[in-house]
Design a protein around this motif. Structure first.
Motif, mmCIF file in Angstrom:
data_model
loop_
_atom_site.group_PDB
_atom_site.id
_atom_site.type_symbol
_atom_site.label_atom_id
_atom_site.label_comp_id
_atom_site.label_asym_id
_atom_site.label_seq_id
_atom_site.Cartn_x
_atom_site.Cartn_y
_atom_site.Cartn_z
ATOM 1 N N THR A 192 0.787 -1.236 0.000
ATOM 2 C CA THR A 192 0.000 0.000 0.000
ATOM 3 C C THR A 192 0.820 1.287 0.000
ATOM 4 O OG1 THR A 192 -0.159 -0.184 2.415
ATOM 5 C CG2 THR A 192 -1.997 -1.048 1.112
ATOM 6 N N LEU A 193 2.154 1.228 -0.137
ATOM 7 C CA LEU A 193 2.939 2.463 -0.169
ATOM 8 C C LEU A 193 2.493 3.352 -1.333
ATOM 9 C CD1 LEU A 193 5.212 4.232 0.906
ATOM 10 C CD2 LEU A 193 6.828 2.935 -0.518
ATOM 11 N N ALA A 194 2.248 2.754 -2.472
ATOM 12 C CA ALA A 194 1.792 3.531 -3.640
ATOM 13 C C ALA A 194 0.439 4.172 -3.371
ATOM 14 C CB ALA A 194 1.709 2.625 -4.865
ATOM 15 N N VAL A 195 -0.426 3.483 -2.642
ATOM 16 C CA VAL A 195 -1.744 4.031 -2.304
ATOM 17 C C VAL A 195 -1.594 5.283 -1.439
ATOM 18 C CG1 VAL A 195 -3.969 3.534 -1.219
ATOM 19 C CG2 VAL A 195 -2.745 1.721 -2.443
ATOM 20 N N VAL A 196 -0.681 5.222 -0.484
ATOM 21 C CA VAL A 196 -0.419 6.372 0.384
ATOM 22 C C VAL A 196 0.097 7.551 -0.442
ATOM 23 C CG1 VAL A 196 0.969 7.229 2.310
ATOM 24 C CG2 VAL A 196 0.023 4.917 2.387
ATOM 25 N N LEU A 197 1.023 7.276 -1.351
ATOM 26 C CA LEU A 197 1.576 8.339 -2.199
ATOM 27 C C LEU A 197 0.496 8.964 -3.084
ATOM 28 C CD1 LEU A 197 4.940 6.635 -3.238
ATOM 29 C CD2 LEU A 197 4.618 8.464 -1.557
ATOM 30 N N ILE A 198 -0.418 8.148 -3.585
ATOM 31 C CA ILE A 198 -1.530 8.666 -4.389
ATOM 32 C C ILE A 198 -2.387 9.605 -3.549
ATOM 33 C CG2 ILE A 198 -3.720 8.023 -5.490
ATOM 34 C CD1 ILE A 198 -2.310 5.486 -6.494
ATOM 35 N N MET A 199 -2.697 9.218 -2.313
ATOM 36 C CA MET A 199 -3.535 10.060 -1.457
ATOM 37 C C MET A 199 -2.867 11.386 -1.145
ATOM 38 S SD MET A 199 -5.515 7.564 1.242
ATOM 39 C CE MET A 199 -4.105 6.650 1.837
ATOM 40 N N VAL A 200 -1.563 11.347 -0.903
ATOM 41 C CA VAL A 200 -0.842 12.568 -0.518
ATOM 42 C C VAL A 200 -0.675 13.521 -1.689
ATOM 43 C CG1 VAL A 200 1.338 13.477 0.367
ATOM 44 C CG2 VAL A 200 0.369 11.416 1.374
ATOM 45 N N PHE A 201 -0.324 13.001 -2.858
ATOM 46 C CA PHE A 201 0.104 13.870 -3.956
ATOM 47 C C PHE A 201 -0.880 13.984 -5.121
ATOM 48 C CE2 PHE A 201 4.087 12.287 -1.994
ATOM 49 C CZ PHE A 201 4.616 13.514 -1.589
ATOM 50 N N MET A 202 -1.866 13.104 -5.206
ATOM 51 C CA MET A 202 -2.714 13.103 -6.398
ATOM 52 C C MET A 202 -4.200 13.319 -6.124
ATOM 53 S SD MET A 202 -0.998 10.039 -8.656
ATOM 54 C CE MET A 202 0.754 10.062 -9.051
ATOM 55 N N LEU A 203 -4.655 13.124 -4.887
ATOM 56 C CA LEU A 203 -6.078 13.314 -4.595
ATOM 57 C C LEU A 203 -6.338 14.736 -4.102
ATOM 58 C CD1 LEU A 203 -7.071 9.901 -2.969
ATOM 59 C CD2 LEU A 203 -6.866 10.536 -5.374
ATOM 60 N N LYS A 204 -7.574 15.162 -4.233
ATOM 61 C CA LYS A 204 -7.928 16.541 -3.895
ATOM 62 C C LYS A 204 -8.719 16.666 -2.599
ATOM 63 C CE LYS A 204 -8.001 17.940 -8.760
ATOM 64 N NZ LYS A 204 -8.830 18.499 -9.869
ATOM 65 N N SER A 205 -9.424 15.628 -2.202
ATOM 66 C CA SER A 205 -10.263 15.731 -1.002
ATOM 67 C C SER A 205 -9.404 15.808 0.256
ATOM 68 C CB SER A 205 -11.213 14.538 -0.910
ATOM 69 O OG SER A 205 -10.493 13.347 -0.681
ATOM 70 N N LYS A 206 -9.809 16.668 1.171
ATOM 71 C CA LYS A 206 -9.056 16.843 2.408
ATOM 72 C C LYS A 206 -9.011 15.546 3.220
ATOM 73 C CE LYS A 206 -8.710 19.899 6.422
ATOM 74 N NZ LYS A 206 -8.518 18.819 7.403
#
Length: 411
Positions: A282-296
C-alpha cells in the motif's frame, strides 16, 4: 471468519509462530554477517577472507535455525499447558537430536562419526525437528499433568525441586524417541530424519516454492485482511515453516557459490510483498492520497500514513482509508499483490533480477534498500520501485473514484 479466527488462535500454530520469532534476532545477526561478507564490490579473495574470519556468525545462527525452533516449540507449548517451560524446551531439543544421525560425509566420500552436520541442524532437519519437538512436548506435558513426578520436601531449593520433578517425564519422553531411532536404525537401516526429509519435507517445500501455491496464500492474506483479520499472521503461521526452509536452502547455495534453487522464499515474501508498504503493497496508495487526490479527507489520511508506510506499517491505511469491508477498493486490494508477485516471479525466473539469496531482511526496511539487501543486487531495489509504480497504476482509477465521491459529499 469463525474458521479464520480459530486458525489464528490455534495452540500449535501460535506456538510455531512464537518459536520462529524466538530465532528471529539470531537469524537477523547471521543475515547481517552474510551481507557484509558478500558485498558485491569486494573481490573474491576479500570475500573468502571475510568468510574465514566471520563465517561463524552465520554458522552459529542461521545455519542451525532448527536448534532454536525445536527449543522454542517445546518451551512455548509447555508454557501454554502451564508446565515448567524451560524443561519442555530442553527435552524437545534433545528428542530431535535423538533422531538425528551423528555422522557426516566429507567431500571425498568418507563417513565420519561422532559429528553433527550443519545441514541437519538447518534446512534439512527443519521438519523432523518441528515434529519431534511437538510430540516430545506433548508427551512431557501430559505425563507431568498426570503427576508422575518426584516431589521433594519443602526445604529443597526450587531449582533442585523442579529438576527432580522433570526427571520422570524427561526419561519417559526421551526413551520413546530413543526406541524410535533404534527401530529405524536397526530394522530399516535408515533414520527418521532422512525419511521425513524425502517423504514430507521435499514435497511440501516443492509445493510451497511454486507460484500457484504462493498466489493462493496471498489471496487468503488479502481476503482475511478485508474482513479485519490479520491475514499475515494467520496464513504465515502455516506457510512460514516452508518458506523458511526454502530460505535456508538458498542461503546454503549462495554460500557455496552455487545456483540459487528457489525464487519463492521467506525473504521473497517479506521483501517483494510486505516490503512495498505493508500487507497489500500500500505504499503507492499512500503516495496517491498525498500527492494526487484533492479531497481533504484522503489527503489527511495519506499524510498520517506516509511515515509508517515508508517502514511498511500500514494499519493507518487499512483501518483509516478504510480497506476493511470497503467494497469500493476490494478489486485492487485482492488482485494487485497477485499481479505484482507473478511479475516478480517471472522476472526472476528469466534471470533479469537475481532471486533472494536467503539473507533475512527485516520487514521494516524501506523499499529499494530491502530489495538490494535481499538480492545482493541493485536490481532488486529497482524491481521494488517498478512494483510501486505498477501498484499505483492499478489503484489509481479506484482511488480517483473515491476522491470524487468524497469531494461531492463535502460539497
Amino acid at each position: 471468519m469463525p474458521i479464520a479466527s480459530k486458525l489464528g488462535s490455534n495452540r500449535y500454530l501460535t506456538v510455531l509462530r512464537d518459536a520462529f520469532m524466538l530465532s528471529f534476532p539470531l537469524t537477523m545477526f547471521g543475515s547481517i554477517i552474510v551481507v557484509i561478507n558478500n558485498l558485491p564490490f569486494f573481490s573474491k579473495n576479500t570475500q573468502g577472507t571475510l568468510s574465514q574470519l566471520f563465517g561463524n556468525g552465520q554458522n552459529a545462527t542461521m545455519s542451525i535455525m532448527t536448534v532454536f525452533v525445536t527449543f522454542g516449540i517445546g518451551y512455548y507449548l509447555s508454557k501454554s499447558y502451564d508446565v515448567e517451560a524451560i524443561f519442555g524446551g530442553a527435552i524437545s531439543f534433545a528428542s530431535f537430536l535423538l533422531l538425528t544421525p551423528f555422522t557426516a560425509t566429507t567431500d571425498k566420500g568418507v563417513e565420519v562419526s561422532g559429528v553433527l552436520s550443519l545441514d541437519r541442524l538447518g534446512a534439512k532437519g527443519m521438519f523432523v525437528g518441528m515434529l519431534a519437538a511437538f510430540v516430545a512436548a506433548e508427551i512431557y506435558c501430559r505425563i507431568t499433568k498426570k503427576g508422575w513426578q518426584i516431589k521433594m520436601p519443602d526445604g529443597v531449593p526450587p531449582a533442585v525441586a523442579k529438576s527432580f520433578a522433570a526427571m520422570i517425564p524427561a526419561i519417559i519422553t526421551l526413551s520413546v524417541f530413543l526406541i524410535v531411532n533404534a527401530i529405524m536404525t536397526g530394522i530399516f537401516n535408515t533414520n527418521l530424519n532422512d525419511v521425513i526429509y524425502e517423504v514430507i519435507q521435499k514435497p511440501l517445500t516443492g509445493l510451497g516454492a511454486s507460484l500457484p501455491a504462493t498466489l493462493i496464500a496471498l489471496f487468503f492474506v488479502q481476503l482475511l485482511w478485508f474482513f479485519g483479520l490479520h491475514g499475515q499472521i494467520i496464513v504465515n503461521s502455516v506457510m512460514d515453516p516452508i518458506w523458511n526452509t526454502l530460505m535456508l536452502d538458498n542461503l546454503d547455495a549462495y554460500k557455496a557459490g552455487k545456483h540459487l534453487p528457489h525464487i519463492i522464499t521467506k525473504p521473497f515474501m517479506e521483501t517483494f510483498t510486505v516490503g512495498l508498504g505493508g500487507s497489500g503493497m500500500t505504499l503507492a496508495v499512500v503516495l496517491i492520497m498525498v500527492f494526487m487526490l484533492k479531497s481533504k479527507q484522503y489527503r489527511d489520511i495519506g499524510r498520517l500514513a506516509l511515515a509508517p508506510g515508508i517502514f511498511n506499517v500500514n494499519e493507518p491505511v487499512i483501518f483509516g482509508l478504510p480497506i476493511v469491508l470497503n467494497a469500493s477498493i476490494f478489486i485492487p486490494w485482492i488482485i494487485t499483490p497477485l499481479i505484482v508477485t507473478s511479475l516478480n516471479y517471472a522476472v526472476m525466473a528469466m534471470g533479469l533480477v537475481p532471486a533472494p539469496t536467503g539473507v533475512s531482511v527485516p520487514w521494516t526496511v524501506p523499499v529499494f534498500a530491502s530489495g538490494m539487501l535481499a538480492t545482493n543486487s541493485i536490481w532488486g531495489g529497482v524491481l521494488q520501485l517498478v512494483d510501486v509504480i505498477i501498484v499505483g497504476l492499478l489503484w489509481f482509477p479506484f482511488m480517483k473514484s473515491l476522491d470524487k465521491q468524497a469531494i461531492m459529499t463535502a460539497e
